[in-house]
Design a protein around this motif. Structure first.
Motif, PDB file in Angstrom:
ATOM      1  N   ASP A   1       0.913  -1.196  -0.099  1.00  0.00           N
ATOM      2  CA  ASP A   1      -0.086   0.126   0.106  1.00  0.00           C
ATOM      3  C   ASP A   1       0.816   1.279   0.188  1.00  0.00           C
TER       4      ASP A   1
ATOM      5  N   ASP B   1      -2.981   9.839  -9.976  1.00  0.00           N
ATOM      6  CA  ASP B   1      -3.087   8.903 -10.909  1.00  0.00           C
ATOM      7  C   ASP B   1      -1.602   8.470 -11.649  1.00  0.00           C
TER       8      ASP B   1
ATOM      9  N   ARG C   1       5.866   2.499   8.426  1.00  0.00           N
ATOM     10  CA  ARG C   1       5.710   2.595   7.056  1.00  0.00           C
ATOM     11  C   ARG C   1       7.057   2.490   6.493  1.00  0.00           C
TER      12      ARG C   1
END
Ligand code: GH3
Ligand code: MG
Length: 382
Positions: free
Chosen positions: A254, A271, A373
């Motif tokens: 992710d 995007d 992370r």
């Protein structure tokens, strides 16, 4: 359509989609063609046997036997090769090669049949010459349906048969041979038109089916397989691995703080980042047996059958090194986001489930996120 083409699962997002579709369609034509290898063999053997039986007493037997032996050996070899190819996964690199092989084999077949028109035509003997013409015409007619699955195969097969036959009939100058010779150009043209139409029709059908399949299984934004393709693939691999008692790995990933990226740089940049990440995953899943997919907004996954821990580490390292390269690009006003990974390897059994594998990999990803992370965590072995 039940294609085995691996490219269907792993399209290259950087490749022109129209060109890719055309290649996939050609692969599908080839697959249909090679799947009918047995029919081609039987038609040739039946035609050869009929020709030899009808002309046995009219032409030199040694020549006829040699011709028949060549026909049988060539067709057996073609059948064996065709079966091998039908079982292969036709990817892009193989399409061109097998296309050429198919045309070469078809031309050779046409020349063998065409040589019969030269060797076994019996001038002044209408019964025999008409019988020979009948067999050759029957072979060209029978080939219409099968060879029309390739855009060039039919003319490549028929021309070396029809030309020598037509010339023999004209040279014979008998009333029946002249009549047949006059009909042949018409017959030849009609069959070529028919074959062209069959090819166009089958090509349209294949393209429509590929486009539908692509819409159902491919993620529109990134061009890699979507969640549905991922779930289907994972379930299939689960069953396969259960049978072979081999390990199956699921890597999920992710993008870190991706919401912030969208908020700061806008959705168009977001995007573009998603497309780049998809490309990294697609490249990392380089074995034909692996599948990379976008399984959610900023979530990606790779299904990796039969791989040890080092193999899994190599896949993650490949994605990470690609990401690091992109992060070094200072020409953009944003730096490339980091990724978190979770993975799980199990040997599927009745007591486990594919859902549990997904849950475990997802829990590992959550652990990597919780640990700050930009890292990787493996699942709990339990
Ligand atoms: P975390 O590190 O916990 O993953 O933080 P995050 O901000 O990435 O949180 P999360 O993964 O929940 O956010 C996913 C975001 O992905 C939300 C949404 O704005 C973004 N996203 C989902 N689909 C698209 C898409 O198609 N295009 C773009 N640009 N953004 C998308
Ligand atoms: Mg995220």
């Amino acid at each position: 359509m039940t294609s085995t083409c691996s490219d269907r699962h792993a399209p290259d997002p950087e490749m022109g989609s129209q060109r890719q579709l055309e290649l996939l369609a050609r692969a599908e034509h080839l697959r249909v063609f090679f799947n009918h290898s047995l029919m081609v063999l039987l038609a040739n053997l039946a035609g050869g046997a009929a020709l030899a039986a009808g002309l046995w007493s009219a032409v030199p037997r040694q020549q006829l036997s040699a011709w028949l032996a060549i026909l049988v050996l060539f067709n057996l070899a073609r059948w064996v090769k065709g079966r091998q190819i039908a079982q292969q996964r036709l990817d892009r690199s193989l399409v061109e090669q097998q296309d050429r092989l198919l045309l070469f084999a078809t031309l050779t077949s046409g020349l063998i049949w065409g040589s019969a028109a030269v060797l076994f035509y019996v001038p002044g003997q209408p019964a025999y010459s008409m019988y020979l013409a009948l067999i050759l015409v029957a072979m060209t007619a029978a080939a219409t349906a099968l060879l029309s699955f390739h855009r060039l195969a039919y003319p490549v097969f028929v021309t070396p048969i029809v030309l020598p036959l037509g010339l023999q009939l004209i040279a014979d100058q008998g009333p029946s041979s002249t009549a047949v010779a006059l009909v042949i150009p018409l017959y030849y043209s009609l069959l070529l038109i028919l074959s062209r139409q069959i090819y166009r029709f089958s090509h349209e059908a294949i393209l429509t089916s590929l486009i539908r399949e692509r819409h159902a299984l491919i993620d529109h934004l990134t061009g890699i397989p979507n969640r549905r393709a991922f779930e289907e693939f994972l379930e299939k691999e689960w069953i396969r691995s259960m049978r072979s008692r081999r390990p199956l790995t699921l890597i999920v990933s992710d993008i870190d703080d991706f919401k912030d990226y969208n908020d700061r740089y806008g959705h168009t940049v977001g995007d573009a980042i998603l497309r780049s990440v998809a490309s990294l995953f697609h490249v990392a899943a380089r074995r034909r047996t692996d599948l990379a997919a976008r399984i959610g907004g900023d979530e990606f996954a790779i299904v990796v059958p039969e791989t040890d821990r080092a193999g899994v580490a190599a896949i993650i390292a490949s994605i990470e090194s690609g990401r690091a390269r992109l992060a070094q690009d200072t020409s953009k006003p944003w730096s490339f986001p980091t990724l978190s990974f979770g993975f799980c390897t199990v040997t599927p059994s009745d007591s486990a489930s594919v859902f549990a594998l997904y849950e475990a990999a997802d829990a590992a990803l959550y652990e990597a996120k919780s640990a700050g992370r930009d890292g990787t965590a493996a699942c709990d072995p339990q």
